[in-house]
Write an enzyme that holds these catalytic residues in place. Structure first.
Site, PDB file in Angstrom:
ATOM      1  N   LYS A   1       0.836  -1.218   0.000  1.00 46.91           N
ATOM      2  CA  LYS A   1       0.000   0.000   0.000  1.00 46.91           C
ATOM      3  C   LYS A   1       0.865   1.260   0.000  1.00 46.91           C
ATOM      4  O   LYS A   1       0.716   2.159   0.846  1.00 46.91           O
ATOM      5  CB  LYS A   1      -0.954   0.004   1.193  1.00 46.91           C
ATOM      6  CG  LYS A   1      -1.939  -1.173   1.155  1.00 46.91           C
ATOM      7  CD  LYS A   1      -3.003  -1.075   2.204  1.00 46.91           C
ATOM      8  CE  LYS A   1      -3.909  -2.275   2.227  1.00 46.91           C
ATOM      9  NZ  LYS A   1      -3.283  -3.516   2.698  1.00 46.91           N
TER      10      LYS A   1
HETATM   11  O1  LIG Z   1      -9.223  -3.146   1.416  1.00 44.74           O
HETATM   12  C1  LIG Z   1      -8.354  -3.918   1.820  1.00 44.74           C
HETATM   13  C2  LIG Z   1      -7.056  -3.925   1.328  1.00 44.74           C
HETATM   14  C3  LIG Z   1      -6.177  -4.837   1.795  1.00 44.74           C
HETATM   15  N1  LIG Z   1      -6.523  -5.738   2.732  1.00 44.74           N
HETATM   16  C4  LIG Z   1      -5.498  -6.720   3.173  1.00 44.74           C
HETATM   17  O2  LIG Z   1      -5.921  -8.041   2.835  1.00 44.74           O
HETATM   18  C5  LIG Z   1      -5.631  -8.932   3.896  1.00 44.74           C
HETATM   19  C6  LIG Z   1      -6.926  -9.493   4.437  1.00 44.74           C
HETATM   20  O3  LIG Z   1      -6.670 -10.456   5.429  1.00 44.74           O
HETATM   21  P1  LIG Z   1      -7.834 -11.419   6.017  1.00 44.74           P
HETATM   22  O4  LIG Z   1      -7.125 -12.200   7.069  1.00 44.74           O
HETATM   23  O5  LIG Z   1      -8.339 -12.268   4.884  1.00 44.74           O
HETATM   24  O6  LIG Z   1      -8.873 -10.521   6.576  1.00 44.74           O
HETATM   25  C7  LIG Z   1      -4.820  -8.158   4.913  1.00 44.74           C
HETATM   26  O7  LIG Z   1      -3.451  -8.309   4.604  1.00 44.74           O
HETATM   27  C8  LIG Z   1      -5.252  -6.728   4.678  1.00 44.74           C
HETATM   28  O8  LIG Z   1      -4.267  -5.785   5.016  1.00 44.74           O
HETATM   29  C9  LIG Z   1      -7.797  -5.747   3.222  1.00 44.74           C
HETATM   30  O9  LIG Z   1      -8.177  -6.563   4.086  1.00 44.74           O
HETATM   31  N2  LIG Z   1      -8.681  -4.832   2.742  1.00 44.74           N
END
Ligand SMILES: O=c1ccn([C@@H]2O[C@H](COP(=O)(O)O)[C@@H](O)[C@H]2O)c(=O)[nH]1
Length: 289
Positions: free
Chosen positions: A109
């Protein structure tokens, strides 16, 4: 005569990231497995919250899912918290992913003024950088055009970027929904579509992040994703509560562009590689059905 914006853009010389990702999604299905080595997950896997635990965790995931996921997405923050040795692990995870034949999305990001952005672009997208991934996530909140160095470098090297448009967290609305008919999110989507004009007949290098949890936001904000001609990375599946049915309802006609990503929902099945594979396969079955 004035040149059109599309004809002024540098023409890509390598196969586009969008085209490589589309091929992987066709071959394996629309799943990205997130690699998020949270301290609690390390403990649940019987690993220490240290560099050795981080490396074992990450390489186990790569090995387990490389043949069935279209991409893996290491969460950079969870390597950064271990300092320079953690970032060295991330370098090895990116190298192992490339060797195993699975595309990588570095979830960093990044976003800054253009001159600094050029350095981020060098780190994540330039050939020869030890951190170069197939793609990187970018934040456009210093202005979409501030991302220019990364947009151009990605196109030049056949790599990709995923720009945050409608994030999966509830707080995202307070920025992304602002602006009425010309909402911030809508402008980002339009800017991504304009970027991908440099590609003909294939998905371009600029994808978007649109959460699986956003409900009716696309309709409410009058946003169409089809014209973007780029991949949509959709986090929120699993641990954040979204289901494959939510993804279909949310993305409707744009569903074929969607790469759903789940981290904790799959990682909780570890440390057994077989159990991780089963969890990924079950998620994939839901996305395909
Ligand atoms: O809008 C967003 C952008 C990035 N993320 C990232 O994806 C994963 C989600 O992890 P889970 O364990 O499946 O919830 C995490 O690395 C976030 O930083 C997001 O969730 N939403």
């Amino acid at each position: 005569m004035a040149e059109s914006a599309a004809s002024q853009q540098a023409q890509p010389v390598r196969e586009s990231f969008g085209s490589r990702l589309a091929a992987a999604m066709l071959d394996r299905g629309p799943l990205c497995v997130g690699i998020d080595p949270h301290p609690q997950l390390l403990a649940d896997w019987g690993l220490n919250d240290d560099v050795a635990g981080l490396e074992r965790f990450s390489l186990t995931v790569v090995e387990a899912v490389a043949s069935l996921a279209a991409a893996v997405k290491p969460q950079v923050a969870l390597y950064e918290r271990h300092g320079s040795a953690g970032m060295a692990v991330l370098e090895r995870v990116l190298a192992a992913s490339a060797e195993a034949g699975v595309l990588s999305i570095a979830d960093a990001k990044r976003g800054d003024i253009g001159s600094t952005m050029a350095a981020y672009a060098d780190a994540w997208l330039r050939d020869g950088s030890s951190l170069a991934a197939d793609s990187v996530t970018l934040s456009p909140y210093l202005g979409f055009e501030s991302l220019r160095p990364a947009l151009d470098l990605a196109a030049q090297y056949g790599r990709g970027v995923f720009v945050l448009a409608l994030t999966s967290n509830p707080e995202g609305k307070s920025v992304q929904h602002v602006g009425g008919e010309q909402s911030v999110a809508r402008r980002i989507v339009s800017a991504a579509a304009a970027e991908n004009q440099r590609y003909e007949g294939v998905l371009g290098s600029v994808g978007l992040v649109v959460g699986a949890t956003i409900g009716s936001a696309l309709t409410d904000l009058d946003i169409e994703l089809g014209p973007v001609r780029g991949a949509i990375l959709a986090p929120g599946l699993g641990a954040q509560g979204a289901t494959p049915a939510d993804l279909r309802a949310t993305f409707a006609d744009a569903y074929p562009q969607v790469l759903a990503t789940s981290s904790r929902g799959i990682l909780a099945a570890g440390p057994s590689a077989a159990a991780l594979r089963d969890a990924a396969e079950e998620t994939l079955a839901g996305l395909r059905s």
